[in-house]
Scaffold this motif. Sequence first.
Motif, short mmCIF file in Angstrom:
data_model
loop_
_atom_site.label_atom_id
_atom_site.label_comp_id
_atom_site.label_asym_id
_atom_site.label_seq_id
_atom_site.Cartn_x
_atom_site.Cartn_y
_atom_site.Cartn_z
N THR A 1 0.80 -1.22 0.00
CA THR A 1 0.00 0.00 0.00
C THR A 1 0.84 1.27 0.00
OG1 THR A 1 -0.15 0.06 2.43
CG2 THR A 1 -1.83 -1.20 1.26
N ILE A 2 2.06 1.26 0.52
CA ILE A 2 2.91 2.45 0.57
C ILE A 2 3.91 2.39 -0.59
CG2 ILE A 2 4.64 3.72 1.89
CD1 ILE A 2 3.32 2.75 4.42
N LEU A 3 3.82 3.38 -1.49
CA LEU A 3 4.69 3.44 -2.66
C LEU A 3 4.83 2.07 -3.33
CD1 LEU A 3 7.46 5.76 -1.16
CD2 LEU A 3 5.71 6.44 -2.80
N PRO A 4 3.71 1.45 -3.72
CA PRO A 4 3.76 0.09 -4.26
C PRO A 4 4.59 -0.06 -5.52
CG PRO A 4 1.62 1.10 -4.68
CD PRO A 4 2.34 2.01 -3.75
N GLU A 5 4.79 1.04 -6.27
CA GLU A 5 5.59 0.97 -7.49
C GLU A 5 7.01 1.49 -7.27
OE1 GLU A 5 3.50 2.79 -10.74
OE2 GLU A 5 1.71 1.54 -10.46
N ARG A 6 7.34 1.78 -6.01
CA ARG A 6 8.70 2.15 -5.58
C ARG A 6 9.20 3.47 -6.18
NH1 ARG A 6 11.47 -1.80 -2.42
NH2 ARG A 6 9.81 -3.13 -1.58
N GLN A 7 8.31 4.41 -6.44
CA GLN A 7 8.79 5.75 -6.78
C GLN A 7 9.34 6.43 -5.51
OE1 GLN A 7 5.59 4.88 -7.76
NE2 GLN A 7 5.51 5.09 -10.00
#
Length: 427
Positions: A272-278
């Motif tokens: 849920t937190i920055l799931p795409e790792r930006q």
Amino acid sequence: MLNDPRSHGLWEKTAPSAPETTALRGDFRAEVVIVGGGFTGMSAALHLAEAGRRVIVLEGAEIGFGGAGRNVGLINAGMWVMPDDLPGELGEVQGERLLTMLGSGPKVVMDIIDRHGIACELQCNGTLHCAVGEAGLQDISERERQWRKRGAPVSLVDAAETARLVGTNAYAGALLDKRAGTLQPLAYVRGLARAALAAGATIHTGSRVTACSRTGSEWTVRTSGGSVTAPWVIVATDAYSTGPWTAVRQEQVHLPYFNLATRPLPPDILQTILPERQGAWDTKEILSSFRLDQAGRLVFGSVGALRNTGRTVHVAWAKRSLKRLFPALGPVEFESEWFGMIGMTDNALPRFHRFAENVVGFSGYNGRGIAPGTVFGRALAELVLGTLDEADLPLPLTEQTIPALRLAKEVYYEAGAQIAHLAGERF
């Protein structure tokens, strides 16, 4: 680093070991001597060594000791200044030239990492500039307009999509820059050093430069243990400058910036937190930045120094902020904490200096060191090699000036950050 866990924190804990180096002992000759072992110095050394030049790097402490090893790890394109403002500051030709160079900076970094197999936790999914309120949304909307007219792959995402990408409803929208990414900064600069050594450069650490003098067409740079004589000197010490080029430090105001890292987050929270790792940061004047490292630690930072009363104030503020942003985290504890200094110029733009004939350097990255340091290091190498003329650089030659009330401003910024964080995010 230097037996201080608050100096480089998580980055020192998780980076691959630095290549083995020694202090300078004796007198040597080279074609280029580079002073400073950060992004700029190591990039210049790598590109010069790959071109067959005899290069010696002198680093006063350890590889990446200055800003290179302490920053957040965002590979950003551009500077803080709005794109349309650069031609006004630098002139149409150099302003657009700088935008082009910095816009392509993240790709240059990523290509170097790929070419040399540098293990530095590279993520290429972009960055998110998160809007706080309507004013923040107007700011990033204008940035999007100015970058898009130059063909940059940036896009404005609405509040709902921002909530999905970040994991919080705190923001009115975000500017997604697909050119950008994140990396482990100390691992990256150590990787640059390894690549430079493999290409034939020599690196001496614990070798603080104390003097520089000229004899004929050559310069002799001295440390307490020896000297290097060469026709060219590249000064790459930036805001941590001492010795002969202390003026580089004096023309910048030091802004302290800290980072705190949690333990690795549980898998369900990581979804849920920055799931795409930006990587992300917000539009507040005293901004916050946050990102995940490879192991799933949440790295959270802001303006301030973790010393004296500042440590207590800033750590407490960070816990309150994370509770507001990400309630599912529950009670937050930090396993690493560290801080360093960002060198800020009076116009928030970097500088090019010719200190003397064949003594040159860039400085003043204003918190944007990874991509600018890398591309400016390459530009300095090209200047020495003769493949780039000074007239073709993206910045004009700048005279060194000391900002008015520099020391007072530094005290103000450190104290002001404490006051803001003492009052901020209270429930």
